[in-house]
Structure formats: structure tokens, C-alpha cells
Design a protein around this motif. Structure first.
Motif, PDB file in Angstrom:
ATOM      1  N   MET A 173     -41.275  21.801 -23.619  1.00  0.00           N
ATOM      2  CA  MET A 173     -41.466  20.356 -23.634  1.00  0.00           C
ATOM      3  C   MET A 173     -40.145  19.644 -23.348  1.00  0.00           C
ATOM      4  SD  MET A 173     -43.505  17.655 -24.302  1.00  0.00           S
ATOM      5  CE  MET A 173     -44.899  18.254 -25.272  1.00  0.00           C
ATOM      6  N   ILE A 174     -40.194  18.666 -22.432  1.00  0.00           N
ATOM      7  CA  ILE A 174     -39.042  17.829 -22.126  1.00  0.00           C
ATOM      8  C   ILE A 174     -39.281  16.449 -22.723  1.00  0.00           C
ATOM      9  CG2 ILE A 174     -37.794  16.627 -20.279  1.00  0.00           C
ATOM     10  CD1 ILE A 174     -38.338  19.052 -18.501  1.00  0.00           C
ATOM     11  N   LEU A 175     -38.296  15.922 -23.447  1.00  0.00           N
ATOM     12  CA  LEU A 175     -38.361  14.564 -23.968  1.00  0.00           C
ATOM     13  C   LEU A 175     -37.483  13.659 -23.112  1.00  0.00           C
ATOM     14  CD1 LEU A 175     -39.283  12.603 -26.273  1.00  0.00           C
ATOM     15  CD2 LEU A 175     -37.073  13.092 -27.346  1.00  0.00           C
ATOM     16  N   VAL A 176     -38.021  12.504 -22.721  1.00  0.00           N
ATOM     17  CA  VAL A 176     -37.272  11.513 -21.958  1.00  0.00           C
ATOM     18  C   VAL A 176     -37.127  10.262 -22.806  1.00  0.00           C
ATOM     19  CG1 VAL A 176     -37.203  10.076 -19.882  1.00  0.00           C
ATOM     20  CG2 VAL A 176     -38.096  12.427 -19.759  1.00  0.00           C
ATOM     21  N   THR A 177     -35.886   9.832 -23.040  1.00  0.00           N
ATOM     22  CA  THR A 177     -35.627   8.547 -23.688  1.00  0.00           C
ATOM     23  C   THR A 177     -35.214   7.546 -22.615  1.00  0.00           C
ATOM     24  OG1 THR A 177     -33.267   8.968 -24.091  1.00  0.00           O
ATOM     25  CG2 THR A 177     -34.828   9.784 -25.740  1.00  0.00           C
ATOM     26  N   GLY A 178     -35.231   6.268 -22.975  1.00  0.00           N
ATOM     27  CA  GLY A 178     -34.848   5.237 -22.015  1.00  0.00           C
ATOM     28  C   GLY A 178     -35.794   5.110 -20.842  1.00  0.00           C
ATOM     29  N   ALA A 179     -37.057   5.489 -21.035  1.00  0.00           N
ATOM     30  CA  ALA A 179     -37.993   5.580 -19.908  1.00  0.00           C
ATOM     31  C   ALA A 179     -38.469   4.237 -19.389  1.00  0.00           C
ATOM     32  CB  ALA A 179     -39.201   6.429 -20.303  1.00  0.00           C
ATOM     33  N   THR A 180     -38.159   3.140 -20.087  1.00  0.00           N
ATOM     34  CA  THR A 180     -38.532   1.823 -19.571  1.00  0.00           C
ATOM     35  C   THR A 180     -37.375   1.168 -18.813  1.00  0.00           C
ATOM     36  OG1 THR A 180     -37.884   0.746 -21.657  1.00  0.00           O
ATOM     37  CG2 THR A 180     -40.173   1.472 -21.447  1.00  0.00           C
ATOM     38  N   GLY A 181     -36.255   1.881 -18.678  1.00  0.00           N
ATOM     39  CA  GLY A 181     -35.094   1.329 -17.994  1.00  0.00           C
ATOM     40  C   GLY A 181     -34.923   1.877 -16.593  1.00  0.00           C
ATOM     41  N   THR A 182     -33.852   1.465 -15.944  1.00  0.00           N
ATOM     42  CA  THR A 182     -33.609   1.776 -14.534  1.00  0.00           C
ATOM     43  C   THR A 182     -33.580   3.271 -14.265  1.00  0.00           C
ATOM     44  OG1 THR A 182     -32.347  -0.270 -14.299  1.00  0.00           O
ATOM     45  CG2 THR A 182     -32.012   1.421 -12.614  1.00  0.00           C
ATOM     46  N   VAL A 210     -44.210  16.910 -20.657  1.00  0.00           N
ATOM     47  CA  VAL A 210     -43.262  15.805 -20.811  1.00  0.00           C
ATOM     48  C   VAL A 210     -43.731  14.893 -21.938  1.00  0.00           C
ATOM     49  CG1 VAL A 210     -42.176  13.811 -19.717  1.00  0.00           C
ATOM     50  CG2 VAL A 210     -42.679  15.862 -18.360  1.00  0.00           C
ATOM     51  N   ARG A 211     -42.772  14.493 -22.760  1.00  0.00           N
ATOM     52  CA  ARG A 211     -43.026  13.477 -23.782  1.00  0.00           C
ATOM     53  C   ARG A 211     -42.017  12.346 -23.573  1.00  0.00           C
ATOM     54  NH1 ARG A 211     -42.461  16.038 -29.242  1.00  0.00           N
ATOM     55  NH2 ARG A 211     -44.548  16.847 -28.767  1.00  0.00           N
ATOM     56  N   VAL A 212     -42.462  11.127 -23.757  1.00  0.00           N
ATOM     57  CA  VAL A 212     -41.599   9.953 -23.642  1.00  0.00           C
ATOM     58  C   VAL A 212     -41.477   9.296 -25.001  1.00  0.00           C
ATOM     59  CG1 VAL A 212     -41.374   7.642 -22.669  1.00  0.00           C
ATOM     60  CG2 VAL A 212     -42.191   9.520 -21.240  1.00  0.00           C
ATOM     61  N   MET A 213     -40.247   8.977 -25.383  1.00  0.00           N
ATOM     62  CA  MET A 213     -40.019   8.180 -26.588  1.00  0.00           C
ATOM     63  C   MET A 213     -39.596   6.788 -26.169  1.00  0.00           C
ATOM     64  SD  MET A 213     -37.285   8.681 -29.746  1.00  0.00           S
ATOM     65  CE  MET A 213     -35.952   7.715 -29.026  1.00  0.00           C
ATOM     66  N   ALA A 214     -40.326   5.782 -26.654  1.00  0.00           N
ATOM     67  CA  ALA A 214     -40.025   4.396 -26.305  1.00  0.00           C
ATOM     68  C   ALA A 214     -40.297   3.487 -27.489  1.00  0.00           C
ATOM     69  CB  ALA A 214     -40.865   3.959 -25.110  1.00  0.00           C
ATOM     70  N   ARG A 215     -39.493   2.450 -27.633  1.00  0.00           N
ATOM     71  CA  ARG A 215     -39.755   1.479 -28.689  1.00  0.00           C
ATOM     72  C   ARG A 215     -41.092   0.781 -28.460  1.00  0.00           C
ATOM     73  NH1 ARG A 215     -34.183   0.580 -27.774  1.00  0.00           N
ATOM     74  NH2 ARG A 215     -32.873   1.106 -29.568  1.00  0.00           N
ATOM     75  N   GLU A 216     -41.388   0.521 -27.178  1.00  0.00           N
ATOM     76  CA  GLU A 216     -42.653  -0.117 -26.822  1.00  0.00           C
ATOM     77  C   GLU A 216     -43.382   0.772 -25.821  1.00  0.00           C
ATOM     78  OE1 GLU A 216     -42.393  -4.408 -25.974  1.00  0.00           O
ATOM     79  OE2 GLU A 216     -40.258  -4.220 -26.447  1.00  0.00           O
ATOM     80  N   PRO A 217     -44.180   1.708 -26.288  1.00  0.00           N
ATOM     81  CA  PRO A 217     -44.856   2.643 -25.385  1.00  0.00           C
ATOM     82  C   PRO A 217     -45.671   1.967 -24.290  1.00  0.00           C
ATOM     83  CG  PRO A 217     -45.041   3.394 -27.651  1.00  0.00           C
ATOM     84  CD  PRO A 217     -44.446   2.021 -27.703  1.00  0.00           C
ATOM     85  N   SER A 218     -46.172   0.767 -24.537  1.00  0.00           N
ATOM     86  CA  SER A 218     -46.985   0.078 -23.524  1.00  0.00           C
ATOM     87  C   SER A 218     -46.184  -0.276 -22.279  1.00  0.00           C
ATOM     88  CB  SER A 218     -47.594  -1.193 -24.115  1.00  0.00           C
ATOM     89  OG  SER A 218     -46.587  -2.102 -24.510  1.00  0.00           O
ATOM     90  N   ARG A 219     -44.864  -0.274 -22.390  1.00  0.00           N
ATOM     91  CA  ARG A 219     -44.018  -0.627 -21.240  1.00  0.00           C
ATOM     92  C   ARG A 219     -43.696   0.572 -20.357  1.00  0.00           C
ATOM     93  NH1 ARG A 219     -38.711  -2.979 -23.005  1.00  0.00           N
ATOM     94  NH2 ARG A 219     -38.503  -3.224 -20.752  1.00  0.00           N
ATOM     95  N   VAL A 220     -44.100   1.755 -20.746  1.00  0.00           N
ATOM     96  CA  VAL A 220     -43.828   2.958 -19.954  1.00  0.00           C
ATOM     97  C   VAL A 220     -44.798   3.001 -18.777  1.00  0.00           C
ATOM     98  CG1 VAL A 220     -43.773   5.479 -19.945  1.00  0.00           C
ATOM     99  CG2 VAL A 220     -42.959   4.209 -21.955  1.00  0.00           C
ATOM    100  N   GLY A 252     -34.276   5.937 -16.617  1.00  0.00           N
ATOM    101  CA  GLY A 252     -35.356   6.688 -17.254  1.00  0.00           C
ATOM    102  C   GLY A 252     -36.655   6.640 -16.471  1.00  0.00           C
ATOM    103  N   ARG A 253     -36.981   5.472 -15.891  1.00  0.00           N
ATOM    104  CA  ARG A 253     -38.197   5.370 -15.074  1.00  0.00           C
ATOM    105  C   ARG A 253     -38.158   6.352 -13.915  1.00  0.00           C
ATOM    106  NH1 ARG A 253     -37.612  -0.408 -15.521  1.00  0.00           N
ATOM    107  NH2 ARG A 253     -36.676  -0.396 -13.446  1.00  0.00           N
ATOM    108  N   GLU A 254     -36.982   6.461 -13.283  1.00  0.00           N
ATOM    109  CA  GLU A 254     -36.862   7.353 -12.126  1.00  0.00           C
ATOM    110  C   GLU A 254     -36.868   8.819 -12.551  1.00  0.00           C
ATOM    111  OE1 GLU A 254     -37.153   6.435  -9.142  1.00  0.00           O
ATOM    112  OE2 GLU A 254     -36.974   4.273  -9.404  1.00  0.00           O
ATOM    113  N   VAL A 255     -36.341   9.116 -13.728  1.00  0.00           N
ATOM    114  CA  VAL A 255     -36.419  10.489 -14.234  1.00  0.00           C
ATOM    115  C   VAL A 255     -37.879  10.883 -14.394  1.00  0.00           C
ATOM    116  CG1 VAL A 255     -35.942  11.989 -16.212  1.00  0.00           C
ATOM    117  CG2 VAL A 255     -34.159  10.456 -15.358  1.00  0.00           C
ATOM    118  N   LEU A 256     -38.670  10.014 -14.983  1.00  0.00           N
ATOM    119  CA  LEU A 256     -40.094  10.303 -15.162  1.00  0.00           C
ATOM    120  C   LEU A 256     -40.772  10.567 -13.826  1.00  0.00           C
ATOM    121  CD1 LEU A 256     -41.575   7.930 -17.886  1.00  0.00           C
ATOM    122  CD2 LEU A 256     -41.247  10.399 -17.976  1.00  0.00           C
ATOM    123  N   ARG A 257     -40.488   9.712 -12.842  1.00  0.00           N
ATOM    124  CA  ARG A 257     -41.119   9.874 -11.529  1.00  0.00           C
ATOM    125  C   ARG A 257     -40.716  11.183 -10.864  1.00  0.00           C
ATOM    126  NH1 ARG A 257     -39.561   4.074 -10.732  1.00  0.00           N
ATOM    127  NH2 ARG A 257     -41.447   2.836 -11.119  1.00  0.00           N
TER     128      ARG A 257
END
Length: 300
Positions: free
Chosen positions: A1-10, A25-35, A12-17
Motif C-alpha cells: 500500500m502506498i499512502l499519498v499526502t498533500g493530494a489536493t495540492g499541485t 493507493v490510499r490518500v490522506m486529506a483533511r478534506e477528502p471531498s477535494r481529492v 500531490g494531485r500529479e502524483v496520484l495521476r
């Protein structure tokens, strides 16, 4: 499992893509709806560096993690490293800054990055550090003045920086997260060539089909402008960084993107063409930038 932080930013978004299909993959975000833009099957969890319980939940079963923090001077990295070590995470890939290696850089932001790198090295886990130069996307801060009066205002228009496309930084992060052999390594990430704000302004004007005017700010004017967006300690750090750039400390290009990804780092013109709508341009403007004459510009 890979965890990505900062996924709503410049970055982190590109790492996810960029993460390959089929990798858990798991994403940690303060506001999951923004991922947005996460691969199919991505697990998204609510988490905050200041909440130990949320960190424990986010890190459970994680083997590798992408660590991006932004609270300058804060202890988010220390909190995350402690939680990751307790959770048995094997490998941390940390976004830092190229200024860490600049012997003359002693500003608050650089000292914070240095301390976080030392924390990582002493964590007992495997680690990889990514040190990018300034992001090309920083020029998006010019969009308002370009739209209102066709002008770019900033410090030291003729000083140069080997700024890097955030997509190339993310691609390097994906390599470190999905391949072996990056453990204990520092990757300095730059664009292919140094470029000045005056040159960037000219390239944007060409893409938009209308010349832009460049207005150089004095340090006092820049301090006032930055103070509207940042606390004073960060403002002074940014101004110190601008002085180092004027002295030539940010002009050396590295071939790291090519070595890691197998393709050259993108030029500023490529980044600008792909994001021209943010500056008020449309598809026709982007096409003209791609196929029109170079006009002597450094077009990669």
C-alpha cells in the motif's frame, strides 16, 4: 500500500495521476471531498498531522508514503515520522527543496526543510528526498495582473531560475514510490534551462497573442505585496531566496528528470502552453505557441 499526502495540492494531485493502475493507493486529506483524479480503487481517508488517531488509521498497512508538508516551522513532519515508524512503514519519500544544498541559504524556509531532512535520516526507516527548484506553476500568481492590465510585476526580472514543471517532480516521486533503488538517495529536480521572469513574461505574451509588459518591483514593493499573502517570517525568507537567485545560486540545471523518467524535463514554454487558459488564453493561443515561429524565444 502506498499512502499519498498533500493530494489536493499541485504536486500531490500529479502524483496520484501518475501512479500505475493496480497499485494499492490510499490518500490522506483533511478534506477528502477535494481529492480529484485519483486512480480507480483509491482509498481516501480523512487525516490531519495534528491528529494522532487519524495518522494511525491512515498509515495502517502502508509500505511506502509520499510526505508533503507545508506549515513552515511546524512539527508536522515529526508527527508523521513518529506515526509512520510506529505503523511499520518501510520507506518515506519526502518533498524538500533544492535550497537545502545551497551553502548560502539560511532563511527560515530552508532551515525548516533541512531540519525535516535530518529528521528523516534519523528515523530508522528507508527514505528518499526530492529537492525541486521553484515550481513553474508559481507564475500563476501573475494571472490576475495579466488579466487586468497585461503586466507582470515581480522582483529582479533578469535573474534566472531553473524552475521545474510540477508534473516532472511528481513523476520523480512516482519512480521513488514504485521502484527499488531510490533508498537513501537525494534527487535534485530542475527544469532543462535557467529562465528569467522577463523571458517567462515574453513567452506568455506570445502564447496569448498580445505583448505583456514587465514591471520590476523594488524589494520594498515586493515585501508589501508578499505580506498580503504570507506571515512576515515567510516573506523575509522569500526575499532572501530572491537575493540568492539574483546572485546566481539557482541557475544550475540537473539531468535528474531524464535519468529517472527516461525523458527530458519540460521547458517553461511547454508548461505555459498547457496552462495558458489560467492566464486568459484559449485553445487557439495554445496552438499558436506550439506551431508558430519561435521568435528567438528559448522554446526548448
Amino acid at each position: 500500500m502506498i499512502l499519498v499526502t498533500g493530494a489536493t495540492g499541485t504536486i500531490g494531485r500529479e502524483v496520484l495521476r501518475g501512479l500505475p493502475a493496480g497499485v494499492p493507493v490510499r490518500v490522506m486529506a483533511r478534506e477528502p471531498s477535494r481529492v480529484v483524479g485519483a486512480p480507480d480503487g483509491t482509498e481516501t481517508v480523512a487525516g490531519d498531522y495534528t491528529d494522532p488517531g487519524s495518522l494511525e488509521r491512515a498509515l495502517r498497512g502502508v509500505r511506502r508514503a509520499f510526505v508533503l508538508t507545508s506549515r513552515v516551522g511546524g512539527d508536522d513532519d515529526a508527527r508523521f515520522v513518529r506515526a509512520a515508524r510506529s505503523a511499520g512503514v518501510r520507506h518515506l519519500v519526502k518533498l524538500s527543496a533544492a535550497a537545502v544544498a545551497d551553502g548560502g541559504a539560511h532563511d527560515l524556509i530552508t532551515r525548516w526543510h533541512r531540519a525535516n531532512e535530518e529528521l528523516l535520516r534519523g528515523s530508522g526507516m528507508e527514505w528518499t528526498v526530492l529537492r525541486p527548484r521553484a515550481f513553474m506553476s508559481n507564475t500563476l500568481s501573475w494571472a490576475a495582473s495579466i488579466g487586468s492590465d497585461r503586466v507582470v510585476r515581480t522582483l529582479y526580472g533578469h535573474s534566472v531560475n531553473v524552475c521545474v514543471d510540477p508534473r516532472d517532480v511528481a513523476a520523480a516521486a512516482v519512480c521513488a514510490l514504485t521502484e527499488d533503488g531510490h533508498e537513501g538517495r537525494v534527487h535534485t529536480l530542475t527544469g532543462p534551462e535557467p529562465i528569467s521572469a522577463v523571458e517567462q513574461t515574453a513567452q506568455l505574451g506570445r502564447l496569448l497573442g498580445a505583448p505583456l509588459r514587465f514591471q520590476e518591483l523594488s524589494p520594498e514593493q515586493a515585501r508589501a505585496a508578499l505580506s498580503r499573502r504570507h506571515p512576515s517570517s515567510v516573506v523575509e525568507a522569500l526575499l532572501e531566496g530572491a537575493e540568492r537567485q539574483r546572485a546566481g545560486a539557482k541557475a544550475r540545471a540537473e539531468d535528474t528528470v531524464l535519468r529517472l523518467t527516461g525523458r527530458p524535463a519540460r521547458t517553461f514554454l511547454t508548461w505555459a502552453r498547457d496552462h495558458i487558459t489560467a492566464f486568459g488564453g484559449g485553445p487557439d493561443a495554445a496552438g499558436a505557441g506550439r506551431h508558430g515561429p519561435s521568435g528567438g524565444l528559448r522554446a526548448g
